[in-house]
Design a protein around this motif. Structure first.
Motif, PDB file in Angstrom:
ATOM      1  N   ALA A 169       3.450   6.541   2.001  1.00  0.00           N
ATOM      2  CA  ALA A 169       3.180   5.449   1.521  1.00  0.00           C
ATOM      3  C   ALA A 169       2.775   5.474   0.138  1.00  0.00           C
ATOM      4  CB  ALA A 169       2.050   4.654   2.314  1.00  0.00           C
ATOM      5  N   THR A 170       2.851   4.748  -0.835  1.00  0.00           N
ATOM      6  CA  THR A 170       2.756   4.301  -2.029  1.00  0.00           C
ATOM      7  C   THR A 170       1.388   4.101  -2.273  1.00  0.00           C
ATOM      8  OG1 THR A 170       5.060   3.809  -2.878  1.00  0.00           O
ATOM      9  CG2 THR A 170       2.992   3.325  -4.395  1.00  0.00           C
ATOM     10  N   PRO A 171       0.464   4.960  -2.933  1.00  0.00           N
ATOM     11  CA  PRO A 171      -0.858   4.511  -3.101  1.00  0.00           C
ATOM     12  C   PRO A 171      -1.316   2.971  -3.425  1.00  0.00           C
ATOM     13  CG  PRO A 171      -0.402   6.512  -4.131  1.00  0.00           C
ATOM     14  CD  PRO A 171       0.844   5.871  -3.557  1.00  0.00           C
ATOM     15  N   THR A 172      -2.446   2.567  -2.946  1.00  0.00           N
ATOM     16  CA  THR A 172      -2.749   1.253  -3.223  1.00  0.00           C
ATOM     17  C   THR A 172      -3.380   1.133  -4.578  1.00  0.00           C
ATOM     18  OG1 THR A 172      -5.005   1.473  -2.073  1.00  0.00           O
ATOM     19  CG2 THR A 172      -3.074   0.771  -0.742  1.00  0.00           C
ATOM     20  N   VAL A 173      -3.780  -0.073  -5.016  1.00  0.00           N
ATOM     21  CA  VAL A 173      -4.315  -0.363  -6.326  1.00  0.00           C
ATOM     22  C   VAL A 173      -5.758   0.158  -6.192  1.00  0.00           C
ATOM     23  CG1 VAL A 173      -5.531  -1.968  -7.761  1.00  0.00           C
ATOM     24  CG2 VAL A 173      -3.017  -2.330  -7.006  1.00  0.00           C
TER      25      VAL A 173
END
Length: 314
Positions: A169-173
């Motif tokens: 998954a793309t890292p979250t803010v």
């Protein structure tokens, strides 16, 4: 189809994959595929001259854990029964070889009770006097999933012309913010370097802040991708690291001699990495998304660790 960390399978594709795994892994033990004939597969997909016997199974659709366990359990019971039914026929193929381990190959194992069932069946069959001429005294029944064949995955993917992918998954803010708080010194270094990319731009501060966040996100995701490769595709990771290290070893020299602007230099390094991957046939081995993640990880890693810096005035 059943989706796993290595791919998607139905009954036919899993059997094809298993045969490639087994031939690669057990060729020194004289693995022999048992091609199905008019009388069926006799309850096994293949065997080695050292007494290992294999049977493959994959349902054609996803099931919840309980249903999957029941299907796998019943398949084990049914196919072990074929050993008794087809004993005379099997001995014709095995000769003096006795079965030491009957191994059930299935893409995923989601219920430990399947291991218990295998143990019970092993005990049951060792007690069968009529099976003494086919089974070794230490006969055992095991279940193995695709994780037992990680070393052979690159070979299989290449043969089947399937591309390896990693679902990260793309890292979250929030993850980016946490990283910045924990790595304050690295963040300062990134701001110093990346500000040079946008020097003279009227929105330099805004663009610098955005690009710093992008680099940190790429770095976090890249490290997670490498962790997945380390667990599931160690041979592939080793080759990727070797290529990355080779390019990194020349970056400092190229920076001193370049007449390119920082932004152009970064694009050139990315292009060089991509060409290196393609020259090693990675373009046929890994998905486009994975290739991009690997290239972006390298840029981020070099910026964070400092092999990639820009001389003032360039």
């Amino acid at each position: 189809m059943i989706k796993t960390r290595f791919g998607q399978y139905n009954g036919d594709s899993w059997e094809e994959t298993c045969q490639l795994f087994l031939k690669k892994k057990y060729h020194l033990q004289d693995y022999q595929e048992m091609v199905a004939h008019s009388q069926g597969d006799l309850g096994i997909e293949g065997f080695t001259r050292t007494g290992l016997v294999f049977q493959c199974y994959c349902p054609d659709e996803e099931y919840e854990s309980k249903k999957l366990y029941e299907l796998q359990r019943d398949k084990i019971t049914t196919d072990l029964g074929k050993l008794s039914k087809n004993k005379k026929e099997l001995i014709k193929y095995f000769g003096d070889v006795k079965i030491k381990k009957w191994i059930f190959l299935t893409p995923v194992l989601r219920n430990k009770e399947l291991i218990s069932h295998c143990q019970q069946k092993a005990i049951e069959f060792k007690k069968k006097f009529e099976m003494k001429d086919l089974l070794d005294d230490e006969f055992d029944v095991l279940v193995q999933d695709e994780g037992f064949f990680v070393e052979e995955m690159l070979y299989v993917k290449a043969v089947l012309e399937e591309k390896i992918d990693v679902n990260v998954a793309t890292p979250t803010v929030e993850e980016v913010i946490d990283w910045k708080q924990c790595e304050a010194e690295s963040v300062q270094i990134l701001f110093r370097k990346i500000s040079k990319l946008f020097k003279g731009n009227s929105n330099a501060e805004l663009y610098t802040n955005k690009y710093v966040d992008i680099i940190i996100r790429n770095f976090i995701k890249g490290q997670n991708v490498f962790d997945e490769l380390r667990d599931n595709h160690p041979a592939l990771l080793e080759k990727l690291v070797r290529i990355k290290s080779g390019i990194e070893s020349h970056i400092e020299q190229e920076l001193l001699l370049t007449t390119l602007q920082p932004k152009e230099f970064i694009q050139g390094i990315q292009s060089k990495y991509k060409s290196a991957l393609e020259s090693e046939a990675f373009g046929r081995m890994i998905s486009y998304v994975l290739q991009e993640d690997v290239i972006k990880e390298a840029e981020a890693d070099w910026l964070v660790r400092c092999p990639l810096d820009f001389v003032e005035g360039v």
